[in-house]
Write an enzyme that holds these catalytic residues in place. Structure first.
Site, short mmCIF file in Angstrom:
data_model
loop_
_atom_site.label_atom_id
_atom_site.label_comp_id
_atom_site.label_asym_id
_atom_site.label_seq_id
_atom_site.Cartn_x
_atom_site.Cartn_y
_atom_site.Cartn_z
N ARG A 192 0.81 -1.22 0.00
CA ARG A 192 0.00 0.00 0.00
C ARG A 192 0.85 1.28 0.00
NH1 ARG A 192 -2.95 -3.43 -1.35
NH2 ARG A 192 -5.07 -3.85 -0.64
N LEU A 193 2.12 1.14 -0.32
CA LEU A 193 2.98 2.33 -0.43
C LEU A 193 2.99 2.78 -1.88
CD1 LEU A 193 5.91 1.36 1.97
CD2 LEU A 193 4.01 2.94 2.38
#
Length: 214
Positions: A192-193
């Site tokens: 999720r970066l």
């Protein structure tokens, strides 16, 4: 209540780095649009969500089709008397967004909408199939109607009226050009970066580029 907390996907197809982006967001949009069209397996790559602010104070979004883009901005067509058209004419600050899921990419565009010249709307209307032209005349878009039969009967009457004749563009139907003031490119990444690169138009009409935290 259905629990969706276990719906997860790892995004790992690409990256978006400052070292490989152009100075102008339209050029990057063109590249991403081409890649989504050529390699993404997306049926309607030009489908986008248009978000407006209504007279009731609520935002509303709906999917429409992008019909043209260039250095000026993004063009789509609609009924000016529709809920969408009235909202844009009342408040031209709108948002466009594209989500190309197979590419794990999203583009969000804030811009100011203005009507396209009548000649531009005429040219596009003339290029449409007759059925689409008549549909634009039949539909008092967003208005309450009594039934589906009502539409079908109006269409049959117009088909008879315009048989063998040119179909003129109604004045209430035409294009909007959305001139961008901010464009954000989102590339899915693991954990999720995600990569988020934002272009913002400055007072000198140069684009300022920033990386945003995911």
């Amino acid at each position: 209540m259905k629990d969706l907390s276990n719906y997860r996907k790892s995004y790992e197809k690409s990256e978006l780095l400052e070292t490989n982006i152009p100075e102008d967001p339209i050029n990057l949009f063109h590249k991403w649009f081409y890649e989504a069209e050529a390699f993404g397996g997306i049926e309607e790559v030009n489908a986008m969500t248009v978000a407006t602010l209504g007279a009731d104070g609520f935002p509303k979004s709906r999917v429409v089709l992008l019909k043209k883009f260039n250095e000026e901005g993004f063009v789509f067509y609609t009924n000016y008397d529709s809920e969408k058209g009235k909202a844009i004419l009342r408040n031209p600050h709108i948002c466009l967004s594209f989500f190309w899921h197979t590419m794990e990419r999203q583009v969000i565009i804030k811009g100011i909408a203005e009507k396209t010249p009548a000649s531009v709307s005429d040219n596009y209307f003339d290029s449409r199939p007759d059925g689409s032209k008549l549909g634009a005349i039949v539909s008092a878009q967003s208005e309450i109607i009594p039934s589906r039969d009502y539409l079908d009967e109006k269409l049959k009457a117009l088909e008879k009226e315009y048989e063998g004749k040119p179909i003129p563009r109604p004045e209430y139907w035409g294009g909007f050009l959305v001139c961008p003031v901010e464009v954000e490119f989102w590339q899915g990444r693991p954990n999720r970066l995600h990569d988020r690169i934002r272009y913002r138009l400055e007072n000198d009409y140069a684009w300022k580029i920033d990386r945003l935290s995911p």
